[in-house]
Each structure stands twice: as structure tokens, then as C-alpha cells.
Design an enzyme around this catalytic site. Structure first.
Site, PDB file in Angstrom:
ATOM      1  N   GLY A   3       0.832  -1.206   0.000  1.00  0.00           N
ATOM      2  CA  GLY A   3       0.000   0.000   0.000  1.00  0.00           C
ATOM      3  C   GLY A   3       0.860   1.248   0.000  1.00  0.00           C
ATOM      4  N   ALA A   4       1.823   1.285   0.923  1.00  0.00           N
ATOM      5  CA  ALA A   4       2.688   2.464   1.040  1.00  0.00           C
ATOM      6  C   ALA A   4       3.490   2.675  -0.244  1.00  0.00           C
ATOM      7  CB  ALA A   4       3.624   2.288   2.232  1.00  0.00           C
ATOM      8  N   THR A  27      11.877  -5.820  -6.383  1.00  0.00           N
ATOM      9  CA  THR A  27      10.967  -5.474  -5.274  1.00  0.00           C
ATOM     10  C   THR A  27      10.206  -4.187  -5.614  1.00  0.00           C
ATOM     11  OG1 THR A  27      12.642  -6.315  -3.764  1.00  0.00           O
ATOM     12  CG2 THR A  27      10.848  -5.061  -2.774  1.00  0.00           C
ATOM     13  N   ALA A  28       8.899  -4.228  -5.430  1.00  0.00           N
ATOM     14  CA  ALA A  28       8.021  -3.061  -5.608  1.00  0.00           C
ATOM     15  C   ALA A  28       7.846  -2.616  -7.058  1.00  0.00           C
ATOM     16  CB  ALA A  28       8.482  -1.881  -4.751  1.00  0.00           C
ATOM     17  N   ALA A  29       8.351  -3.410  -8.010  1.00  0.00           N
ATOM     18  CA  ALA A  29       8.150  -3.028  -9.413  1.00  0.00           C
ATOM     19  C   ALA A  29       6.650  -3.015  -9.729  1.00  0.00           C
ATOM     20  CB  ALA A  29       8.877  -3.992 -10.332  1.00  0.00           C
ATOM     21  N   GLY A  30       5.943  -4.024  -9.204  1.00  0.00           N
ATOM     22  CA  GLY A  30       4.490  -4.084  -9.415  1.00  0.00           C
ATOM     23  C   GLY A  30       3.789  -2.925  -8.717  1.00  0.00           C
ATOM     24  N   ASP A  31       4.288  -2.548  -7.557  1.00  0.00           N
ATOM     25  CA  ASP A  31       3.680  -1.419  -6.832  1.00  0.00           C
ATOM     26  C   ASP A  31       3.882  -0.123  -7.616  1.00  0.00           C
ATOM     27  OD1 ASP A  31       3.050  -3.193  -4.822  1.00  0.00           O
ATOM     28  OD2 ASP A  31       4.920  -2.822  -3.743  1.00  0.00           O
ATOM     29  N   GLY A  50      15.633  -1.805  -3.483  1.00  0.00           N
ATOM     30  CA  GLY A  50      14.654  -1.439  -2.461  1.00  0.00           C
ATOM     31  C   GLY A  50      13.270  -1.177  -3.006  1.00  0.00           C
TER      32      GLY A  50
HETATM   33  O1  RIB Z   1       5.619  -5.399  -3.234  1.00  0.00           O
HETATM   34  C1  RIB Z   1       6.772  -5.242  -2.454  1.00  0.00           C
HETATM   35  C2  RIB Z   1       6.395  -5.153  -1.014  1.00  0.00           C
HETATM   36  O2  RIB Z   1       5.848  -6.375  -0.607  1.00  0.00           O
HETATM   37  C3  RIB Z   1       7.561  -4.921  -0.081  1.00  0.00           C
HETATM   38  O3  RIB Z   1       7.849  -3.562   0.104  1.00  0.00           O
HETATM   39  C4  RIB Z   1       7.137  -5.656   1.173  1.00  0.00           C
HETATM   40  O4  RIB Z   1       6.926  -4.832   2.273  1.00  0.00           O
HETATM   41  C5  RIB Z   1       5.888  -6.444   0.795  1.00  0.00           C
HETATM   42  O5  RIB Z   1       4.753  -5.835   1.241  1.00  0.00           O
END
Ligand code: RIB
Length: 308
Positions: free
Chosen positions: A41-42, A249-253, A288
């Protein structure tokens, strides 16, 4: 600019870099350990704000330094965090992330305070739902809260984007018909459909299955293969930009946050997907979660390349 409301998790990520992942029962030596603000979410709220969106987030942190760091990191980036809940009963969510030298990762999340992002908290913050145009959700908070937020947002006529990550063991069928967009990655899509498959054809078939359940639009993130968009009228594969990934990490976010911003700006669907592809192609070249999210200028530059 339309308003984006993100309802979701906040985690402090403990990122451990290593040459290769350990197998069960094995000990390996890592090369580096860092704490990075994360949580799906963040990360999505951070990405949407950094890319120029008008963003508010609802979520829950503990009364600890990790929670305070999260809140100030998001606020500095322009996210409205005024209505965060702070709980004394649980610590801020934590994620333990292993990243190998190919940039692949495995993640274990301990939700902690995120499970207090619940229905009563959302009811208290109904104004946030009333005032926004787009609602983005993921699945690292209390499931009842997710279902409540979706049905309340539908009642209010908001555009709803659900990033079904991580996919729960079951998702009530009535949820699908309330979604404007669902944005799984390939493995989440297959799990949602109860199928196996690795080809784009398999993913198209899976996406069609979700359309039959009532979702209006399915947007599947396929990593190096790009993003697949499927609705009743069309299907299109948007190729990814070729980059050397160091950490996914977080590419989808980043993709989800960018996609919401582009929609909120009134861009055409295809341009919104390309904008999201551009942003996430930069994110994978950096380490990160929130630390990997690009600026608007960087993203616009890559988008111009993709559109050329
Ligand atoms: O999508 C990546 C995130 O998944 C990370 O930041 C971790 O906290 C998990 O929620």
C-alpha cells in the site's frame, strides 16, 4: 487532477542481499542488509505521489520508529497521511526480503499493525472514500476491510483498482463484479483462476475467466514480457522496455501507482499502461521498495522513448 485514495499496508522492509537464495535447511552468507520503507500500500501511494498524483492513504502503523519513519517518508513525498491509525497493540508491519544477484526476490511479511486497518477504521474515515475518485487496494490488510472498502467505493461510484497481492486462498465471487481494474502478476492471475500456465495465451484465457466473473478490465504484469491488458472489447500485450534488473521489489507497486496517476490525469488506456511500464522499468534497475521509485521527469523521458 482527480484524487487517488490508497488503502493498504505499510511495512518496514529488512532487505538482505545475497549471491543466491538458501534452500531449505541451508545457511548462506549475505552481502548487505538494509532497512527500507515498503509495504504494498505504502509503495503504491509513494509511487503515485512521486509521479505527480494527488494521493491520500489510509493505513495503520504501530507506535514505533518504523511507523514514524514510514509516515514521514510518505508525507515528504506529498502523500496525505493525516488519517493514519496508530496502534499501541501491534508493531508496524515488517517484511523480510531476500534479493539474489539476478535481482529476484522472496518476501515474508509479518503484518502486525496492518491487520488493524479494519472495517471500523474505514467507517470512521468514510469522508476519504467520499472525496476521492480512484481507490487502490492490495491484499496485505484485513480481508473484511478490503471487501468493505470495495463495496462502499462501488456504492459511491468510485473507480476501483485491486492489486490482488498476495492472493488469498479464496476471494468472494461478488467482489469481482465491483472491480473496474484488477492488476495481478502472472502467478497471482493463475492462482485466482485455479490454473497452471506460462504462456501469454494461458494468461489471456485466465484474464477472460476473470472478465466472466464480472471484472471490467484485467491488467496482468508479466515482468520482462511486459503487461497484458484484456477486456471484453480488446486484448493487447504491451512489451516491457529492456533493462538490466538489479531488484524487482516493488516493481508491481510502482506499476500500479503509475497506472493510477495516468488514469487520474485522463490519459488513454494504452498510454496509461505505457506510462506504468516506463516507471516500473526504471524501478527494477534500483534497489529497495520506495527507494526504487523514479521521479516524474525520469518516467516521462522513458515514456517518450517508448512512444517514439
Ligand atoms: O511489493 C513489495 C512489497 O511487498 C515490499 O515492500 C514488502 O513490504 C511487501 O509488502
Amino acid at each position: 487532477m482527480k484524487k487517488i485514495l490508497v488503502i493498504g499496508s505499510l511495512n518496514m522492509d529488512m532487505v538482505i542481499e545475497m549471491k543466491r537464495m538458501p534452500i531449505v535447511g541451508e545457511t548462506v552468507l549475505g552481502t548487505k542488509m538494509t532497512y527500507v520503507p515498503g509495504g504494498k500500500g505504502a509503495n503504491q501511494a509513494y509511487a503515485a505521489a512521486r509521479l505527480g498524483g494527488d494521493v491520500k492513504m489510509l493505513g495503520c502503523i504501530g507506535e514505533d520508529d518504523f511507523g514514524r519513519t514510514q509516515k514521514s517518508n510518505l508525507a515528504k513525498c506529498g502523500v496525505d497521511t493525516d488519517d493514519f491509525k496508530q496502534t499501541g497493540t501491534q508493531g508496524t508491519g515488517m517484511a523480510s526480503i531476500y534479493v539474489d544477484e539476478c535481482g529476484d526476490n522472496t518476501v515474508v511479511v509479518v503484518p502486525g499493525a496492518n491487520m488493524e486497518c479494519n472495517v471500523s477504521y474505514l467507517k470512521k474515515n468514510d469522508e476519504a472514500l467520499q472525496e476521492c475518485d480512484y481507490v487502490i487496494l492490495q491484499m496485505e490488510i484485513c480481508c473484511d476491510a478490503i471487501y468493505y472498502a470495495i463495496s462502499r467505493a462501488r456504492e459511491l461510484g468510485k473507480t476501483i483498482i485491486l492489486n490482488p497481492a498476495p492472493v488469498p486462498d479464496s476471494l468472494p465471487d461478488e467482489i469481482f463484479s465491483m472491480l473496474d481494474y484488477i492488476t495481478p502478476n502472472e502467478s497471482e492471475l493463475m492462482k485466482l483462476c485455479g490454473k497452471e500456465g506460462e504462456s501469454v495465451e494461458d494468461y489471456v484465457e485466465g484474464a477472460r475467466q476473470l472478465l466472466e466473473k464480472g471484472v471490467k478490465n484485467v491488467l496482468v504484469t508479466l515482468g520482462k514480457k511486459g503487461a497484458l491488458f484484456v477486456n471484453k472489447e480488446t486484448e493487447e500485450l504491451f512489451p516491457a522496455r529492456k533493462v538490466s534488473a538489479v531488484d524487482t521489489t516493488a516493481a508491481g507497486d510502482c506499476f500500479n501507482g503509475a497506472f493510477a496517476v495516468a488514469l487520474a490525469e485522463g490519459r488513454e488506456l494504452s498510454e496509461a499502461v505505457m506510462f506504468a511500464n516506463a516507471a516500473s522499468s526504471i524501478a527494477v534497475t534500483r534497489n529497495g521498495a520506495q527507494t526504487s521509485i523514479p521521479t516524474r521527469e525520469e518516467t516521462d523521458e522513458v515514456l517518450a522513448e517508448l512512444l517514439a
